[in-house]
Design an enzyme around this catalytic site. Structure first.
Site, PDB file in Angstrom:
ATOM      1  N   ASN A   9     -53.035 -30.705  55.973  1.00  0.00           N
ATOM      2  CA  ASN A   9     -52.025 -31.625  55.768  1.00  0.00           C
ATOM      3  C   ASN A   9     -51.458 -31.627  57.241  1.00  0.00           C
ATOM      4  O   ASN A   9     -50.534 -30.895  57.614  1.00  0.00           O
ATOM      5  CB  ASN A   9     -51.129 -30.919  54.716  1.00  0.00           C
ATOM      6  CG  ASN A   9     -49.704 -31.981  54.649  1.00  0.00           C
ATOM      7  OD1 ASN A   9     -49.775 -32.888  55.178  1.00  0.00           O
ATOM      8  ND2 ASN A   9     -48.720 -31.458  53.965  1.00  0.00           N
ATOM      9  N   TRP A  10     -51.573 -32.733  58.022  1.00  0.00           N
ATOM     10  CA  TRP A  10     -50.884 -33.182  59.325  1.00  0.00           C
ATOM     11  C   TRP A  10     -49.522 -33.549  59.102  1.00  0.00           C
ATOM     12  O   TRP A  10     -48.899 -33.281  60.305  1.00  0.00           O
ATOM     13  CB  TRP A  10     -51.984 -34.232  59.949  1.00  0.00           C
ATOM     14  CG  TRP A  10     -53.360 -33.965  60.280  1.00  0.00           C
ATOM     15  CD1 TRP A  10     -53.766 -32.775  59.685  1.00  0.00           C
ATOM     16  CD2 TRP A  10     -53.916 -34.683  61.036  1.00  0.00           C
ATOM     17  NE1 TRP A  10     -55.339 -32.887  60.486  1.00  0.00           N
ATOM     18  CE2 TRP A  10     -55.067 -34.120  61.048  1.00  0.00           C
ATOM     19  CE3 TRP A  10     -53.934 -36.118  61.711  1.00  0.00           C
ATOM     20  CZ2 TRP A  10     -56.446 -34.702  61.738  1.00  0.00           C
ATOM     21  CZ3 TRP A  10     -54.856 -36.581  62.254  1.00  0.00           C
ATOM     22  CH2 TRP A  10     -56.282 -35.745  62.540  1.00  0.00           C
ATOM     23  N   LYS A  11     -48.868 -33.717  57.916  1.00  0.00           N
ATOM     24  CA  LYS A  11     -47.584 -33.910  58.007  1.00  0.00           C
ATOM     25  C   LYS A  11     -47.370 -35.126  58.744  1.00  0.00           C
ATOM     26  O   LYS A  11     -47.989 -36.206  59.155  1.00  0.00           O
ATOM     27  CB  LYS A  11     -46.595 -32.999  58.156  1.00  0.00           C
ATOM     28  CG  LYS A  11     -47.215 -31.720  57.289  1.00  0.00           C
ATOM     29  CD  LYS A  11     -45.916 -30.680  57.046  1.00  0.00           C
ATOM     30  CE  LYS A  11     -46.562 -29.538  56.358  1.00  0.00           C
ATOM     31  NZ  LYS A  11     -45.839 -28.540  56.059  1.00  0.00           N
ATOM     32  N   GLY A 235     -51.016 -26.562  56.713  1.00  0.00           N
ATOM     33  CA  GLY A 235     -50.082 -26.978  57.376  1.00  0.00           C
ATOM     34  C   GLY A 235     -50.189 -27.110  58.991  1.00  0.00           C
ATOM     35  O   GLY A 235     -51.306 -27.497  59.419  1.00  0.00           O
ATOM     36  N   GLY A 236     -49.720 -26.233  59.620  1.00  0.00           N
ATOM     37  CA  GLY A 236     -49.691 -26.184  61.076  1.00  0.00           C
ATOM     38  C   GLY A 236     -50.935 -25.938  61.722  1.00  0.00           C
ATOM     39  O   GLY A 236     -51.257 -26.542  62.580  1.00  0.00           O
TER      40      GLY A 236
HETATM   41  C1  3PY Z   1     -48.010 -25.651  55.223  1.00  0.00           C
HETATM   42  O1  3PY Z   1     -48.501 -24.790  55.223  1.00  0.00           O
HETATM   43  O2  3PY Z   1     -46.784 -25.753  55.814  1.00  0.00           O
HETATM   44  C2  3PY Z   1     -48.154 -26.798  54.016  1.00  0.00           C
HETATM   45  O3  3PY Z   1     -47.016 -27.306  53.551  1.00  0.00           O
HETATM   46  C3  3PY Z   1     -49.112 -27.355  53.784  1.00  0.00           C
HETATM   47  O4  3PY Z   1     -49.037 -28.427  53.120  1.00  0.00           O
END
Ligand code: 3PY
Length: 252
Positions: A9-11, A235-236
């Site tokens: 999830n690259w956000k 995430g990161g």
């Molecule tokens: C994280 O690991 O920060 C997340 O929110 C993954 O979606």
């Protein structure tokens, strides 16, 4: 054996050239050293999806991070599930705690988004998870059960078949704190039990449940070794190819 999945999830990160470079690095590595037992998904920001769909290769699947609940119309700034499917997107993340917290997405809205995603042929990655306060009050199991009941378990058996669940304790998102493998396993087992109650034992056995929340190259192996953890929503650590590839190769 259940599907094993690692989704990034690259956000709201990366410029287009950076996104291209990352996908290129992942695709090249996965082509040179294929992983047969893991499905790899990346969820970049909306503007890059169409181009990355052409460039990602067969070893990577594409997810969006959100979609609107309506199919089309006067909703300035929004993107529909049908649009996502039309550019080659296969998954959509729904119910991420950041969407719930910053965009006030509740179970009623998520119900509509899930329906829209499924109608467009997208497979939802449905996120659930408690806050630190709820864990400290020891109401985390009840809270997650309620999130699943209200947000997800309205789906028919056939619809639910397409769903991946991601357990993401809010206190572990972007904080560097990770649930211990015992905490993750305990909640994943609980979630599987809820699926069994809402649907049946077969659905429970089959549904992939991913762990999310500061999962990284150092802790992925231990987390993925848990019986009910079928991979991660990252995430990161999904923003660096070396880390993400290490996580992809963390199944035993
Ligand atoms: C994280 O690991 O920060 C997340 O929110 C993954 O979606």
């Amino acid at each position: 054996m259940r599907r094993q999945i690692v989704a990034g999830n690259w956000k709201m990160n990366k410029t287009y050239p950076e996104a291209l470079a990352l996908v290129n690095e992942l695709a090249t590595d996965l082509q040179n050293n294929p992983v047969s037992n893991v499905e790899v998904i990346v969820a970049p920001p909306f503007p890059y999806l169409a181009a990355l769909s052409d460039k990602k290769g067969d070893a990577i699947q594409l997810s969006a991070q959100n979609c609107h609940q309506k199919d089309s119309g006067a909703f300035t700034g929004e993107v529909s599930a049908t649009m996502l499917a039309s550019v080659g997107c296969e998954y959509v993340i729904l119910g991420h705690s950041e969407r719930r917290q910053y965009f006030q997405e509740d179970s009623m809205l998520l119900e509509q988004k899930l329906k829209a995603a499924l109608a467009a042929g997208l497979k939802p990655i449905f996120c659930c998870g408690e806050s630190l306060e709820q864990r400290e009050q020891e109401i985390h199991f009840d809270f997650v059960a309620q999130q699943l009941k209200d947000g997800l378990f309205h789906l028919s058996n056939e619809e639910f078949d397409k769903v991946i669940i991601a357990y993401e304790p809010i206190w572990a998102i972007g904080t560097g704190r990770t649930a211990s493998s015992e905490q993750a396993q305990e909640m994943h087992e609980f979630i599987r039990e809820q699926v069994s109650r809402a649907y049946d034992a077969e659905a429970a056995l089959k549904t992939p449940i991913l762990y999310g929340g500061s999962c990284n190259a150092q802790n992925a192996k231990e987390l993925f070794a848990c019986k009910d953890v079928d991979g991660g929503l990252i995430g990161g650590a999904a923003l660096k190819s070396a880390d993400f590839l290490t996580i992809i190769r963390s199944f035993q």
